[in-house]
Design an enzyme around this catalytic site. Structure first.
Site, PDB file in Angstrom:
ATOM      1  N   GLU A 156       0.843  -1.196   0.000  1.00 34.12           N
ATOM      2  CA  GLU A 156       0.000   0.000   0.000  1.00 34.12           C
ATOM      3  C   GLU A 156       0.878   1.246   0.000  1.00 34.12           C
ATOM      4  OE1 GLU A 156      -3.725   1.897   2.556  1.00 34.12           O
ATOM      5  OE2 GLU A 156      -2.250   0.658   3.590  1.00 34.12           O
ATOM      6  N   LYS A 195      -9.821   2.357  -2.251  1.00 37.13           N
ATOM      7  CA  LYS A 195     -10.040   1.943  -0.862  1.00 37.13           C
ATOM      8  C   LYS A 195     -11.414   2.396  -0.376  1.00 37.13           C
ATOM      9  CE  LYS A 195      -7.425   1.927   3.510  1.00 37.13           C
ATOM     10  NZ  LYS A 195      -6.167   2.423   4.109  1.00 37.13           N
ATOM     11  N   CYS A 248      -5.875  -2.638   2.770  1.00 35.15           N
ATOM     12  CA  CYS A 248      -5.594  -2.406   4.189  1.00 35.15           C
ATOM     13  C   CYS A 248      -6.836  -2.442   5.089  1.00 35.15           C
ATOM     14  CB  CYS A 248      -4.830  -1.093   4.352  1.00 35.15           C
ATOM     15  SG  CYS A 248      -3.926  -0.997   5.924  1.00 35.15           S
TER      16      CYS A 248
END
Length: 263
Positions: free
Chosen positions: A43, A113, A154
């Protein structure tokens, strides 16, 4: 083919975008990684993990970083899960975006995300991605010669519903570029990856940046791969490292037959 030879690259991150990209290119030129099918990156691997830095490093889709990574996938004839890096759209919104390129360098997936990392842990850490980032809203599943895979980033891993949606869409492997910190990492990193793999009877691969104790945000590292039984196949520590792990997709069906959760 049921086995996916997967290179997990836990790279260090510097303030130089080009240096970070060149490091990936240099790693993929090494003989050790010559016969892999899939490469995964961390990431925000092109820039420091700081909310104030994301707008400075942001590029549009198809920009120089996107092109560099597309060319790299084509050069090495690999599927490249190109970590994530800041993307800016025509309206000026900035996203934490992950791409996947196929063996010809064609983009086959993009994930923005969904769950932004906004936390306030008493006495430990405060971080607000939403100060500069906009959330995505897609469930991202893509086709490969091995079958379907999922992609998220994440903090998304904390939300089982998203993983259920990817699994329901046919994903047998989910790739997760991530950067847990030194508070949440020791407590939750392995636990979450094992849980998502076990709950959904899939492979889950987490790729983190290497640990830099001089950074304002210190990444936990510990990139790993977990199988559908919840077994950790490989886990790194904090230092910069690259490993190759085989993902045997026959194992997914084997586990699902033994414990038929889908029924």
């Amino acid at each position: 083919m049921s086995r996916i030879s997967t290179a997990i690259l836990q790279t260090p991150v510097s303030a130089s975008k080009q240096e970070n990209l060149d490091r990936v290119a240099e790693l993929l030129s090494r003989n050790f990684f010559q016969d892999v099918d899939l490469v995964t990156l961390p990431e925000m691997f092109t820039c420091p993990y700081e909310t104030t830095e994301f707008p400075k490093y942001a590029e549009p889709a198809g920009g120089p970083t996107w092109k560099f990574l597309s060319d790299l996938a084509a050069e090495h004839k690999v599927y490249l899960q190109a970590g994530s890096f800041p993307e800016i759209d025509d309206a000026g919104h900035i996203y934490n975006t992950a791409y996947v390129f196929d063996r010809d360098g064609k983009q086959i997936a993009r994930h923005r995300k969904v769950h932004l990392f906004d936390i306030d842990i008493t006495g430990e850490q405060t971080f607000r991605e939403s100060d500069t980032l906009t959330a995505g809203d897609d469930v991202t599943v893509f086709d490969t010669e091995f079958g379907k895979m999922g992609l998220c980033i994440c903090f998304d891993i904390r939300f089982q519903r998203l993983f259920e949606d990817m699994t329901d869409a046919g994903a047998k492997v989910v790739l997760v570029p991530a950067s847990f910190n030194m508070t949440t990492g020791p407590a939750h990193w392995q636990l979450l990856f094992r849980s998502r793999a076990l709950d959904n009877q899939i492979y889950v691969v987490g790729t983190s940046a290497a640990r830099n104790l001089d950074a304002s945000y210190v990444s936990y590292g510990h990139s790993l791969a977990v199988d559908p039984w919840g077994i950790v196949l490989s886990e790194m520590h904090g230092k910069a490292e690259g490993r190759v792990v085989d993902l045997d997709l026959d194992r997914v069906e084997e586990v699902r037959k033994q414990i038929p959760l889908g029924k």
